[in-house]
Design a protein around this motif. Structure first.
Motif, PDB file in Angstrom:
ATOM      1  N   ILE B  74       2.859   2.930  -4.964  1.00 16.80           N
ATOM      2  CA  ILE B  74       3.463   4.180  -4.506  1.00 16.80           C
ATOM      3  C   ILE B  74       2.392   5.269  -4.601  1.00 16.80           C
ATOM      4  O   ILE B  74       1.947   5.601  -5.698  1.00 16.80           O
ATOM      5  CB  ILE B  74       4.699   4.571  -5.355  1.00 16.80           C
ATOM      6  CG1 ILE B  74       5.765   3.472  -5.246  1.00 16.80           C
ATOM      7  CG2 ILE B  74       5.278   5.907  -4.900  1.00 16.80           C
ATOM      8  CD1 ILE B  74       7.034   3.748  -5.984  1.00 16.80           C
ATOM      9  N   ASN B  75       1.966   5.788  -3.466  1.00 11.42           N
ATOM     10  CA  ASN B  75       0.934   6.831  -3.392  1.00 11.42           C
ATOM     11  C   ASN B  75      -0.288   6.506  -4.245  1.00 11.42           C
ATOM     12  O   ASN B  75      -0.795   7.349  -4.988  1.00 11.42           O
ATOM     13  CB  ASN B  75       1.502   8.187  -3.817  1.00 11.42           C
ATOM     14  CG  ASN B  75       2.660   8.594  -2.943  1.00 11.42           C
ATOM     15  OD1 ASN B  75       2.702   8.223  -1.763  1.00 11.42           O
ATOM     16  ND2 ASN B  75       3.600   9.316  -3.507  1.00 11.42           N
ATOM     17  N   SER B 165      11.451   0.680   1.498  1.00  8.64           N
ATOM     18  CA  SER B 165      11.286   1.928   2.260  1.00  8.64           C
ATOM     19  C   SER B 165      10.340   2.917   1.592  1.00  8.64           C
ATOM     20  O   SER B 165       9.729   3.724   2.271  1.00  8.64           O
ATOM     21  CB  SER B 165      12.649   2.554   2.502  1.00  8.64           C
ATOM     22  OG  SER B 165      13.373   2.561   1.309  1.00  8.64           O
ATOM     23  N   TYR B 166      10.234   2.890   0.254  1.00  9.72           N
ATOM     24  CA  TYR B 166       9.341   3.892  -0.335  1.00  9.72           C
ATOM     25  C   TYR B 166       8.178   3.345  -1.158  1.00  9.72           C
ATOM     26  O   TYR B 166       7.597   4.037  -1.970  1.00  9.72           O
ATOM     27  CB  TYR B 166      10.097   4.974  -1.114  1.00  9.72           C
ATOM     28  CG  TYR B 166      11.312   4.553  -1.884  1.00  9.72           C
ATOM     29  CD1 TYR B 166      11.284   4.464  -3.255  1.00  9.72           C
ATOM     30  CD2 TYR B 166      12.511   4.310  -1.215  1.00  9.72           C
ATOM     31  CE1 TYR B 166      12.418   4.120  -3.955  1.00  9.72           C
ATOM     32  CE2 TYR B 166      13.645   3.952  -1.903  1.00  9.72           C
ATOM     33  CZ  TYR B 166      13.589   3.859  -3.274  1.00  9.72           C
ATOM     34  OH  TYR B 166      14.703   3.508  -3.952  1.00  9.72           O
ATOM     35  N   ALA B 167       7.826   2.089  -0.957  1.00  4.18           N
ATOM     36  CA  ALA B 167       6.643   1.582  -1.654  1.00  4.18           C
ATOM     37  C   ALA B 167       6.018   0.459  -0.856  1.00  4.18           C
ATOM     38  O   ALA B 167       6.691  -0.233  -0.099  1.00  4.18           O
ATOM     39  CB  ALA B 167       7.038   1.063  -3.038  1.00  4.18           C
TER      40      ALA B 167
END
Lengths: 203, 212
Positions: B74-75, B165-167
């Motif tokens: 993640i980021n 969806s987010y990683a």
């Protein structure tokens, strides 16, 4: 190629050892398997009461499992708790329909179905119901097989709590997870302690 | 009723219909006449094949337990998932009951089952220690219901979809090893009925007894 064995008429006095699958003669009381020397079943009344006791424990545990949060999300210091049903609704709204259906099936339907099946089997031993013995044997088999499927939700919570562990966002298991894991454990015990002879002859 | 007469019967595990056993030809299997469940099948080099598959499964299981299963990004911040981190996190958050249940269901029981199977098969091949083999086979039968490594793989897939969806997700070697374990499990313990192993056990030790 399939070869069928010569079918025999169901003899009521033969029983299958659940451990080594040997055919044994049912003497009515406590039986020790002739091949593996393990106890096949307790006295029928003991296994009946054991099944009822484990089932009641599981049903009681099912209440906190659904009321308490199974997942706690801490995002920028704001705590958000979600129960099993809340999680499913969240997934459904987010558009992950297959996953929502898997969780709905594994965590909501399977435990309830198991409760209903075991209660039905217990009732059918006390009162002679119209359903055939073969159907009840199959029902019991299904109950045993689907037993462990409900653990999916507890495992998912454990996996997410490992992966999402950052300074700004963190997932930790909720109290519902403990109740849920114990509920699954006790329903499996309840199914395990059920004596299949009760299907054959009644209590 | 004599024991040998009882041995000629088999009861279906699903519908409990009684069948009389017949001798099978090569590569055939016997199915329940009422519900089509597998009763038993004809095996060739039964022990050798089962032993080879379980050894591979054991190696795959060790790999699955030792390395990272999946990594998320993640980021630019990475986090990995492996078995020890699961138990550590659960115990760290004071969920002792869940932790103990998890350790037994996805770690101890699968290892115990495989180790006992391998040991039992080796002893059966060497035709030694009848009693120990019997205890091991009983242990496998008792514990096999409680091993949930296959459910665990499904849970990883469910968790992956949740994180999708987010990683960014990365599969690691343990994930492939875990899939291998489940596939081999289907070919070993799930495919073979316990009555086959027990019959082999009786054949082996009856022969060695009669030689003495």
């Amino acid at each position: 190629m399939r070869i069928y064995t010569e079918n025999q008429i169901v003899k009521n006095n033969l029983i299958r050892c659940p451990i080594c699958e040997a055919t044994n003669i049912d003497t009515g009381g406590e039986i020790v398997c002739r091949r593996c020397r393990e106890k096949i079943h307790d006295y029928k009344s003991i296994s009946f009461h054991k099944t009822v006791a484990f089932l009641i424990t599981a049903i009681i545990l099912y209440i906190p499992a659904n009321l308490y949060p199974i997942l706690v999300t801490k995002k920028f210091g704001i705590v958000h708790e979600s129960t099993i049903l809340g999680g499913i609704m969240h997934l459904w709204e987010a558009g992950s329909y297959p996953i929502a259906l898997i969780i709905l099936f594994a965590s909501v339907f399977v435990p309830i179905l198991k409760f209903i099946f075991i209660i039905y089997l217990l009732i059918s031993t006390k009162f002679s119901l119209k359903s055939s013995k073969i159907d009840r044997h199959k029902l019991f088999y299904i109950t045993e097989v689907i037993g462990s499927w409900s653990m999916v939700d507890v495992f998912v919570v454990a996996i997410l709590s490992v992966l999402i562990h950052f300074s700004i966002v963190e997932i930790i298991p909720g109290n519902g997870a403990t109740a849920f894991a114990l509920m699954v454990f006790f329903t499996m015990l309840s199914a395990k302690s059920f004596d299949i002879r009760l299907i054959k002859e009644g209590y | 009723m004599e024991n040998s007469e009882l041995d000629s019967f088999i009861i279906c595990k699903k519908c409990h219909t009684l069948h009389r056993k017949i001798k099978l030809h090569h590569g055939t299997k016997a199915l329940c006449q009422r519900c089509n469940t597998l009763l038993y099948r004809h095996h060739q080099n039964f022990i050798d094949r089962l032993l080879a598959l379980s050894l591979v499964e054991f190696i795959a299981l060790i790999i699955a337990f030792s390395f990272t299963i999946i990594k998320i990004n993640i980021n630019g911040i990475y986090r990995g998932l492996d078995f020890s981190s699961i138990f550590y996190t659960i115990f760290h958050n004071h969920y002792y009951i869940v932790g103990v249940i998890l350790i037994f269901f996805i770690f101890i029981f699968p290892i115990v089952i495989l180790l006992s199977l391998i040991l039992a098969l080796i002893l059966m091949k060497l035709k030694k220690s009848k009693y120990l083999v019997k205890r091991l086979l009983i242990l496998i039968a008792k514990v096999s219901h409680w091993s949930m490594i296959d459910i665990f793989l499904l849970s990883i897939l469910v968790a992956m979809v949740k994180l999708f969806s987010y990683a960014q997700l990365e599969f690691n070697v343990a994930f492939i090893a875990l899939i291998l374990v489940i596939l081999l499990d289907i070919f070993t313990l799930k495919r073979i009925s316990f009555s086959d192993i027990w019959e082999e056990y009786e054949n082996i030790y009856r022969k060695s007894n009669s030689k003495k």
